[in-house]
Write an enzyme that holds these catalytic residues in place. Structure first.
Site, mmCIF file in Angstrom:
data_model
loop_
_atom_site.group_PDB
_atom_site.id
_atom_site.type_symbol
_atom_site.label_atom_id
_atom_site.label_comp_id
_atom_site.label_asym_id
_atom_site.label_seq_id
_atom_site.Cartn_x
_atom_site.Cartn_y
_atom_site.Cartn_z
ATOM 1 N N GLY A 13 -0.030 1.235 11.528
ATOM 2 C CA GLY A 13 0.543 0.444 12.794
ATOM 3 C C GLY A 13 1.697 -0.471 12.426
ATOM 4 O O GLY A 13 2.494 -0.858 13.028
ATOM 5 N N PHE A 14 1.565 -1.197 11.036
ATOM 6 C CA PHE A 14 2.736 -1.921 10.350
ATOM 7 C C PHE A 14 3.776 -0.911 10.176
ATOM 8 O O PHE A 14 4.851 -1.285 10.329
ATOM 9 C CB PHE A 14 2.063 -2.303 9.136
ATOM 10 C CG PHE A 14 3.020 -3.362 8.458
ATOM 11 C CD1 PHE A 14 2.727 -4.484 8.705
ATOM 12 C CD2 PHE A 14 4.026 -3.188 7.681
ATOM 13 C CE1 PHE A 14 3.250 -5.685 8.016
ATOM 14 C CE2 PHE A 14 4.859 -4.021 7.084
ATOM 15 C CZ PHE A 14 4.577 -5.406 7.483
ATOM 16 N N VAL B 189 4.338 3.288 4.164
ATOM 17 C CA VAL B 189 3.986 2.630 2.591
ATOM 18 C C VAL B 189 4.748 3.653 1.742
ATOM 19 O O VAL B 189 4.400 4.955 1.709
ATOM 20 C CB VAL B 189 2.579 2.526 2.367
ATOM 21 C CG1 VAL B 189 2.318 1.684 1.037
ATOM 22 C CG2 VAL B 189 2.099 1.387 3.448
ATOM 23 N N LYS C 60 5.304 -1.760 1.449
ATOM 24 C CA LYS C 60 4.913 -1.402 3.009
ATOM 25 C C LYS C 60 6.202 -2.059 3.611
ATOM 26 O O LYS C 60 6.624 -3.142 3.594
ATOM 27 C CB LYS C 60 3.805 -2.439 3.463
ATOM 28 C CG LYS C 60 3.266 -2.150 4.799
ATOM 29 C CD LYS C 60 2.129 -3.016 5.156
ATOM 30 C CE LYS C 60 0.919 -2.688 4.618
ATOM 31 N NZ LYS C 60 -0.487 -3.309 4.852
ATOM 32 N N ASP D 103 -10.838 -7.128 10.654
ATOM 33 C CA ASP D 103 -10.628 -5.353 10.568
ATOM 34 C C ASP D 103 -10.882 -4.728 9.142
ATOM 35 O O ASP D 103 -10.177 -3.986 8.672
ATOM 36 C CB ASP D 103 -8.826 -5.391 10.364
ATOM 37 C CG ASP D 103 -8.423 -4.130 10.890
ATOM 38 O OD1 ASP D 103 -9.040 -3.483 11.819
ATOM 39 O OD2 ASP D 103 -7.153 -3.928 10.803
#
Length: 358
Positions: free
Chosen positions: A72-73, A76, A100, A203
């Site tokens: 979701g970020f 990478v 990232k 998480d």
């Protein structure tokens, strides 16, 4: 004020970013040293502020061939830097890093990026991934971590019948001993967060458990982490966030977040390790898609509990150890938070199980 300017000011708000409060003239340009066994909370971590051009060079212009993950970020990338100068280096000379890159159009953004720096920039433990530095430049938001050669745990929880012949040789289920080693390492990381750092991870899942060369587990991705309750409070109220299949039922129903929510998530992961089945598997029949709902009746039955065990283990385990692990998972997955153990107790139980596997 733009996002980058706001974020830069927020970073300056943390005493540890960009300068050493004990020696303002000394800049931080080294990778954090190895942490002590029990971990620690750092007063002034050695985070490096990278230039975008340096990371672009280190990842070979963020080439598609260097992509090692996506979430979701954002993407990478694998890269290489010199161990001493932290400048871009060639693979043969440098040390590997994971970079990232925030996707501005993704579902995670500024708050998660800052949370990652806040927690991983101040916490140091053998079972937490090391954050080496960050880049905040001209709209680019990047985080730089130590590289974990064996990737994330989720890729080992596979259905062999779904793999192509050529893939089945590169990804094999973990042995029972390795599964318990991973579980113990992850439990130690979570216990440190709860007991020493007073942080709720929120998480905990297999894709956030990274494995180094020796399959030591390290927790990553602290974008959803929250400071735990203080004083006489035992819980906090928070927006319901997390991953389907891992979120504790009381958190979903009420929004009340406690450390016991992390314990529930740990129970899900432990159950995944025992069964080699993911928390949610939409390829299975509807009654088997949710791992916890499918396994719960078997965990409470001495005659049926064997149905939960991964058949690929082929009996290569100490039966008493698997039974104790299954019982521990059942305790962590209790629908009543008060009935779940604390992570310090989980660590002790897993230490006993691992002793019996050798």
């Amino acid at each position: 004020m733009g996002l980058c300017c706001r974020a830069a000011n927020r970073i300056k708000g943390f005493c540890c970013y960009g300068h050493n409060p004990k020696n303002p003239s000394k800049s931080h340009t080294t990778v954090p040293s190895n942490c002590q066994t029990k971990g620690k909370i750092l007063d002034s971590p050695n985070l490096k502020s990278f230039c975008f051009s340096e990371l672009k060079k280190a990842t070979k212009n963020f080439s598609a061939g260097n992509v090692i993950g996506k979430g979701g970020f954002g993407y990478v990338f694998k890269g290489w830097i010199d161990e001493n100068s932290l400048k871009a280096a060639t693979p043969e000379i440098g040390i590997a890093i994971a970079v990232k890159v925030l996707d501005q159009k993704g579902c995670q953004g500024e708050q998660e990026w800052l949370a990652e720096i806040k927690y991983l920039g101040q916490l140091c433990h053998p079972n937490l991934v090391k954050l080496i530095g960050y880049c905040l430049e001209d709209g680019h938001w990047l985080l730089v971590y130590e590289f974990m050669p064996n990737g994330s745990l989720d890729k080992y929880l596979i259905r062999l019948d779904f793999l192509k012949a050529e893939d089945s040789y590169s990804v094999q289920p973990l042995s029972w001993n390795l599964r318990m080693k991973v579980a113990l390492g992850a439990a130690k990381g979570l216990a440190f967060l709860h007991d020493e750092a007073q942080v709720i991870y929120r998480d905990f899942k297999t894709s956030n458990i990274l494995l180094d060369t020796n399959f030591n587990a390290k927790l990553s991705d602290f974008g959803l982490a929250k400071d735990g309750p203080t004083g006489d409070n035992s819980q906090i109220t928070a927006r319901i966030l997390g991953t389907r299949g891992y979120v504790a039922p009381e958190y979903v129903n009420t929004g009340c977040l406690t450390a016991k929510c992390d314990v529930y998530s740990f129970g899900v992961v432990l159950l995944e390790l025992i069964s080699c089945r993911p928390a949610i598997d939409e390829y299975r029949p509807s009654t088997e898609q949710n791992l916890v709902e499918w396994a719960r009746p078997y965990l409470s039955s001495k005659r049926k509990i064997y149905r939960v065990f991964d058949p690929h283990l082929e009996g290569k385990y100490v039966l008493s150890g698997v039974l104790k692990a299954a019982n521990l998972a059942a305790q962590c997955l209790s629908t009543e938070p008060i009935m779940r153990p604390i992570m310090k107790e989980v660590v002790k139980a897993l230490e006993q199980i691992t002793l019996r596997t050798h």
